[in-house]
Structures are given as C-alpha cells and as structure tokens.
Scaffold this motif. Structure first.
Motif, PDB file in Angstrom:
ATOM      1  N   ASP A  69      -1.915 -13.218  26.081  1.00  0.00           N
ATOM      2  CA  ASP A  69      -2.302 -12.530  25.857  1.00  0.00           C
ATOM      3  C   ASP A  69      -0.391 -12.832  25.575  1.00  0.00           C
ATOM      4  N   ARG A  70      -0.069 -11.115  25.083  1.00  0.00           N
ATOM      5  CA  ARG A  70       1.089 -11.015  24.103  1.00  0.00           C
ATOM      6  C   ARG A  70       2.256 -11.620  25.596  1.00  0.00           C
ATOM      7  N   PHE A 123      -4.891 -15.294  29.422  1.00  0.00           N
ATOM      8  CA  PHE A 123      -5.934 -14.585  29.966  1.00  0.00           C
ATOM      9  C   PHE A 123      -7.232 -15.198  30.342  1.00  0.00           C
ATOM     10  N   PRO A 124      -7.925 -15.089  31.323  1.00  0.00           N
ATOM     11  CA  PRO A 124      -8.985 -15.629  31.885  1.00  0.00           C
ATOM     12  C   PRO A 124     -10.472 -15.598  30.919  1.00  0.00           C
ATOM     13  N   VAL A 172      -8.226   3.483  23.369  1.00  0.00           N
ATOM     14  CA  VAL A 172      -7.353   2.771  23.216  1.00  0.00           C
ATOM     15  C   VAL A 172      -6.807   2.962  21.363  1.00  0.00           C
ATOM     16  N   LYS A 206      -3.836   0.531  20.763  1.00  0.00           N
ATOM     17  CA  LYS A 206      -4.079  -1.077  20.947  1.00  0.00           C
ATOM     18  C   LYS A 206      -3.441  -1.668  21.772  1.00  0.00           C
ATOM     19  N   THR A 207      -4.333  -2.516  22.493  1.00  0.00           N
ATOM     20  CA  THR A 207      -3.362  -3.443  24.060  1.00  0.00           C
ATOM     21  C   THR A 207      -3.655  -4.728  23.512  1.00  0.00           C
ATOM     22  N   SER A 208      -3.212  -5.632  24.296  1.00  0.00           N
ATOM     23  CA  SER A 208      -3.001  -7.038  24.427  1.00  0.00           C
ATOM     24  C   SER A 208      -4.189  -7.855  24.348  1.00  0.00           C
ATOM     25  N   TYR A 209      -5.064  -7.031  24.846  1.00  0.00           N
ATOM     26  CA  TYR A 209      -6.347  -6.959  25.102  1.00  0.00           C
ATOM     27  C   TYR A 209      -7.656  -7.237  24.704  1.00  0.00           C
ATOM     28  N   GLU A 210      -7.922  -6.867  22.941  1.00  0.00           N
ATOM     29  CA  GLU A 210      -9.721  -6.531  22.635  1.00  0.00           C
ATOM     30  C   GLU A 210      -9.266  -7.646  22.068  1.00  0.00           C
ATOM     31  N   THR A 211     -11.534  -7.760  22.007  1.00  0.00           N
ATOM     32  CA  THR A 211     -12.064  -8.734  22.081  1.00  0.00           C
ATOM     33  C   THR A 211     -13.263  -8.933  21.367  1.00  0.00           C
ATOM     34  N   GLN A 227     -15.926  -9.281  21.841  1.00  0.00           N
ATOM     35  CA  GLN A 227     -16.590  -7.746  22.584  1.00  0.00           C
ATOM     36  C   GLN A 227     -16.260  -6.856  22.738  1.00  0.00           C
ATOM     37  N   THR A 228     -15.142  -6.224  22.837  1.00  0.00           N
ATOM     38  CA  THR A 228     -14.568  -5.454  23.023  1.00  0.00           C
ATOM     39  C   THR A 228     -14.896  -4.401  22.107  1.00  0.00           C
TER      40      THR A 228
END
Lengths: 427, 427
Positions: B16-17, B22-23, B67, B69-74, B76-77
């Motif tokens: 991640d950023r 990021f497991p 949301v 924007k975060t550092s965590y979009e995939t 799948q999301t």
C-alpha cells in the motif's frame, strides 16, 4: 361512551344489542390491566390539519379502541381509551398531547404500533409528527434500555479523557478477511480505538466469522503494541433469527461491540439484540432521515426510542460532513442520551459522516471528551494510509485538548498536516 | 478509480502507499462475487438538489464503496461500485438511475441498507425518493416472495367469485377471550370470511393463545353452520424471536392466516415469518405513510418490498375512508401485486380503513372480485351487532354483483339498509 347495557357488569353474562348472550370469562381482570396513572404514555404530536379537535379525537381513537361505537364496549375495553388534549394551536400547526394507556405494551413493536402506527395514514391530517413521548416507569421497566450504557463503556475503556475513535473501514465491500484485518490493524495502531465495517458490508456467515476472527486478531496485536484497549465492532446483516446467531457468534469470536441500523432493520431488532446483552450496541442512522420529517418522528423521539430500546451509543450525522445535521437536533440527541430516565443507563452520543482530522474540534467544542467520533474515508483515505489516518485523528485531538489551533499544530505533525491538505476538499 | 499500484494483482502480496505489505488471501474470488449483468438492481430515485451530477455520484458512492479514494481498492472491491445515470432533469426534480451490485445481498435488511439506507441522510439532497427498483432474478431467488400467493389463497377458499371479507375486530383492546370469540363468531356467521385483531391488540403470550383458541373454535362453529371456510388471522406482537414462536404456535392452534405491519416491525420481520411458511401473511400499512413521501419511498417501491419479502396479501388504505389513499397509488399496488416477477407468486390486494357496506362498490369497480376487504367498525359497529354487520357486507356484494344500485337493493335487506343509514356519517 360505554354502552349503558354493558356498563353494569362486565364479568357476568350480558346481552348485546342483538339480544344474544354476550359471554364473558369468569377471570377477574388482571391487576396490570387496571387503568392507573402510572400506565400512561404522555405523547405529543405536531399536526397540520383543518379540523384540529376532530383530528385530535381521531388520533386518540386510532391508537386505542379504533372505533366510534359498537355494542361491545366494557369497562375493561374502556381502560384502553386514549385521551387527547390540544396544547397549542398555531397558524398552521397544532400541538396535541395524548395520554396513551400502556398497560399491555411490552415490546418495541407494540410501542411503535401504539404511538406511531396507523395514525400516519389518517386522512384528516396533512401531516403528523411524533414530537416526543414520556413512557411511565412501569413501561420503561419492561423495555431493555442500554445494557452497558455510557458509564459501562467508559469503564471498559479504563476511563480515558478523550472520545472513542472509530474507524469505518473503507472501501466498504469486497476486501478479503486479510485485507480487511490489515487496514483495521493499521488504523488501530495509528491511534483509533475501534474498527467497524460500513453498514453496507454483507457476506455469507462463514466469511463474516472468518473476517471477524482475522480482525480481532489484528486488534489484539494493536492492543499489545499500543497498550490501549482496541475493539472490533460487528454488524450482522441477515434475516432476524440468523442475525441473533451471528451476534452471539461474533461476541464469542471477540467482537467487543456491535452496530445496528434500527430504521432499516426495524426498531424491534434493537430490542432483540439488547436483550441478549452480549456487548454494547451502537444505533446507526441509516434510513433515519426518512423518519425525521414533519410527517414522521422528531430526532428527539427517534433518540428516545434508541435509548429505551437498548442503544449504548446513538449515532447522529456530524456537522460539516456529507450528511444532513442540525445543531438543534444534535443537542436533542445529547439531551436524550444523558437525561435521567427512570433507572435506565445513559447512552453515549456518536457523530459521523465525512469526518476527518479537521472536523473533530467543532464536535469536541459541543460535547467535551465524552462522545464517539466516526471516521471512514478520513482515516482509510489518508494519503499515507490508515495508520497515518489514525495518527491524524489523535494529533487533532491533542491539539484541541491543549487548546492549540490546528493551523499551528500541523507544523511538525506530518499525519495531521497531510490530512488537513488532503481532506480540505474531501466531500 | 482503482489505485494503479493495486490494479495489477489483487491476489498476490502488494504494497500500500505506506510501503507496508498489504496482505491478501490466497482464496480465489467466489463465482457469486464476480460482477455479472445478472447481479445488478436497476434502481431509480427522484431527487431534489442544486447539484444533480455531483449528487448522483455521491448517492452511488454511499451505496457501494462509501469512499472517494483510499490506498486499498482492489479489482474485487471495484466490483461493488454502483453506477449512476441521470435519466431526466426537470425544473426542480431529477430522476437518477443507479445500477446497484447485488451479488452479496441475501436478506431484507441487506436490501434495505443497500438501496434505501444512508442515502436518506445525504446533505447534498433536499430530498430523495426511492421511486422503483428491479432486482435481478438471481436476487429474487434468494428472497422468499409470497409463500402461498393470491393463487394459493384462492385455492384454500375453494375459488369463490367474490372478495375475501375480513372483520377487524373492535373495540381493539380489553376484550376477554370469550367476548372476542363471541364477536368473531357473530361476524363470521353473518357472512365475513376472516376475523382479525386490530394491529394495536397486545397481550401476554398465554392470553394470546387462549384468545386464539377460543376464536378458532368460534370459526369452526361458523364454518359448520355456513358451509364456508372461515379463518382466524393472527398478529403476533412481541420481540422478534418471541414473535416467531407465537407465529408457529398460532399456526398450530389453527390460525389460518397472519398479519404483520412491516413498516413498524421492520421489513426483515416479514422475511423472517415468510420463510417459516406456516400460513399466508397480510402486510398491514401501519406507519407506512411516513415512508410514502417525496423524501422516502414511493407506494410502488413499498409494495414491491412487500411482495418480494413475502406478503401474500398487501393492504393499502381504502378510498372514501378514514385513511389517506390515492387511486394512482392503489393502481400501483395492484400492478405490483399482479405483475410477472421472476417465478414469484402474485399477491392479493387488500383495502381497509373506515369501510362499511356503502364503500364496497367503488373498490369492486376497480378490482373486480379479486381483493380483500377489511371492515372494523363497519361490521362490529353495526347498530344491530356484528352478525348484521357481516350480513350488510354480503348484501352489498350481492347488489354489486347483480348490478343493482344499493339504494334499490337496501329495500328488503334490513342489515344493508340499517348499515347505510348508520354509516352515512360514520367517519
């Protein structure tokens, strides 16, 4: 209004107007059914109508005997008649007080039906708002109320003099359990106290448990590293009986707190979960604004339902965020959370919706240190990740509690500084 | 909108950023989570706002990832992202269509949260109405729908060519089991098909069973005397888990049909009862008018929820009675009751609220013989008692089906004649 022919003896065989025997049970009426001043809900409504007196009578009728006159009234049925009084007649609005017999009410569903039911549909009304209600102590004793209360939550937290900081984990849906737990861990180590899922997150039961376990494990690690209690808030989305199972299983898996959106689930579900008394419950406001209208219930009434039906924490939209909020209503929620209410525990007020480090101060100014503060994007969307997001919230709090303006405090506090820049145009 | 650093491989460890690992789980995404055109709810909203485009995007965001924007979009999301389209921009209103991913929705609570949840609170909106929604067949297959349907009810009734006549027993509260059963018997022998309690009636569990048994016994006697099927409609008022117990016990005690007010109990409770599939369920409209507003849900959406969540009968306020009703909305309910909806059974429309012998015709004109007609005061409040009340309804029906005006038919039909006089100024 009792039919004279029946008034004489409700417990002996009597004749109805058709001349047929009107059978009665030999049972004596139960003590709790006797009309006593202790069994009346004092309820106020604000209505718009062209015929105030007739409307007030119709409302009272619809919420008690439901009929003008039959051949079948008895002294016993009459004990359920609601009594209206017009308190205030304005230009377009009228305030009506109705004393609603509550001797048989013993559930959230029953209470909603009795003071907020078919009256919403009455033709004679342009609108009707349930403005406030005061259940008698006897009724309050039959409803759960907060099982832990603001005081119980504070004790579990070891009484720190600061708000309960809650991460709403985003993005809302589609993260694997490990991905979810990773972001949770980061925000908790950063300084948040609780991590909760967005109310939209839905998953099959096995995934729910898998994610919860991974997140609880992450919270335990964060707890060890920081020395602070760290909680995982569960939200069970399923059909009611399965929600109870998930709630019990979630508590067993270590979720220390729970969430529910009573306006979407139905208020009775709050009562159901509260009666299991597993962990403190936060009432979320999803769908509630559709109730908070001049034809609906006041925020004050909503908050009262939330407290007496079992919310340890009551969430209302935050100021300066993405959701509609009014200071006046926020103060109503605060008042309901804290006011003496028979022997019921108090609730903790929570605010959320588009919050970040820059919006904490205005709420602390209103509440002091005793509230819960929800940040989703404001933590997970921090440009340097959720850990920095958590740090930015704690730094913002440090600034407020030391009375240092954020613009000054951001110098030398990188997480806060970056948050204030990133979220200046967040919404 | 996917963070480029994450887009490459959602299933292998990524950074991640913050530079930390990021497991991710080694599990492959489940088939049901893959975004397919078959897993989208086509949902329309009518909104009032000064910024339509921004508002449409915010609504879509609030009902999916929640949301910016975060550092965590995939990848799948991202499959959960809702997509907005502006269908129509009027002077003050805008119609927005949103395609809502439904791959994980499997309950009433989840559905309500997903298409009618926090969006009600959005600050950018002056109002938002859930105007209509079309769940994909895959989602309909996961929801109960009517378990008996209009067709099942007709079969149980031996297909008579007339409405289902339901007595709402009044006075609402305080009658003993025998008194209650007596009035029930009278109305059923008079010609009514079903006797139901008012939605306000509340009683301890043992009284509920005692009253139900006495009433079922009365219905059996009426059945023998008239040769027509006679039903007792139960309504369980309690906390959710206890409501299920009462519903099962009531079915066992011979109650052939059940009632629920989903707007007061929560829509999920309807799903819960329907899944037990004991007897047909009628959805009552108590509290619903607070939802039927420009800031709320359309009557059409409400009726759709009622049908897909399990209502065999859907009750809407009647014309010319004590409750608010509009022909346009009544037609919406009728359409939703009867329209093809995947393989779901149809629902039967019911009307009620201040009805009596004189108000039957206008509804028969609209629906023909296939509807349910509720009379409370119009039967129990008949000047000659409930038996005459039941007779007056049947006489009114006979007049309508023979195309004879009531003013003519009342001559020689005493029960009808007396009803028309008594209820001319009923409301």
């Amino acid at each position: 209004m009792v039919c004279p022919a029946l008034q004489a003896g409700a417990l002996s065989p009597i004749l109805d107007r058709t001349g047929k025997t009107f059978p009665t049970d030999t049972l004596t009426p139960k003590a709790e059914d006797a009309m006593a001043p202790t069994e009346l809900i004092r309820t106020t409504y604000t209505i718009r109508t062209d015929e105030p007196t007739r409307a007030a009578n119709l409302i009272a009728r619809e919420m008690s005997l439901g009929v003008k006159k039959t051949s079948y009234e008895t002294a016993q049925t009459e004990s359920f008649a609601a009594k209206p009084t017009i308190l205030k007649t304005g230009k377009s609005k009228v305030v009506v007080e109705i004393m609603v017999p509550s001797q048989r009410i013993a559930s959230a569903y029953g209470l909603v039906l009795s003071i907020a039911g078919e009256i919403s549909c009455l033709n004679i009304l342009k609108s009707i708002e349930l403005t406030d209600f005061h259940p008698p102590d006897t009724l309050l004793a039959r409803l759960p109320g907060p099982q832990f209360g603001a005081e119980g939550i504070a004790r579990k937290r070891k009484n720190p003099k600061r708000p309960l900081f809650i991460t709403v984990l985003k993005p809302s849906q589609g993260l694997t359990p490990s991905e979810y737990a990773h972001i949770a861990y980061e925000s908790l180590v950063g300084g948040m106290d609780v991590v909760k899922s967005d109310e939209l997150l839905q998953e099959p039961s096995e995934d729910y448990i898998k994610r919860l376990k991974a997140t609880v494990e992450a919270a335990r690690r964060a707890e060890e590293e920081t020395g602070e209690p760290k909680w995982v808030m569960m939200h069970t989305v399923d059909r009611p009986s399965a929600m109870v199972e998930r709630y019990l299983a979630g508590g067993k898996a270590g979720a220390g707190i729970a969430m529910l959106s009573p306006a979407a689930s139905g208020f009775p579900m709050l009562e159901e979960l509260a009666r299991h008394r597993v962990v403190p419950i936060m009432a979320h406001m999803a769908t509630s604004d559709w109730l908070w209208q001049p034809h609906g219930m006041s925020v004050r009434s909503w908050a009262r339902f939330m407290r007496i039906l079992g919310s340890d924490i009551i969430l209302y939209p935050a100021l300066a965020g993405t959701l509609k909020a009014k200071k006046k209503f926020m103060n109503d929620v605060l008042e309901i959370c804290r006011e003496p209410m028979s022997s019921m525990k108090t609730s903790l007020i929570a605010v959320g919706g588009g919050m970040h480090a820059g919006t904490l101060g205005i709420h602390a100014d209103m509440f002091g240190p005793d509230f819960a503060y929800l940040c989703g994007g404001g933590v997970c969307g921090h440009p340097d990740g959720a850990r920095a997001g958590g740090q930015s919230i704690r730094q913002s709090w440090d600034a407020w509690s030391q009375k240092i303006p954020l613009e000054k405090y951001r110098k030398g506090h990188k997480a806060l500084d970056r948050a204030l820049t990133a979220f200046a145009t967040y919404v």
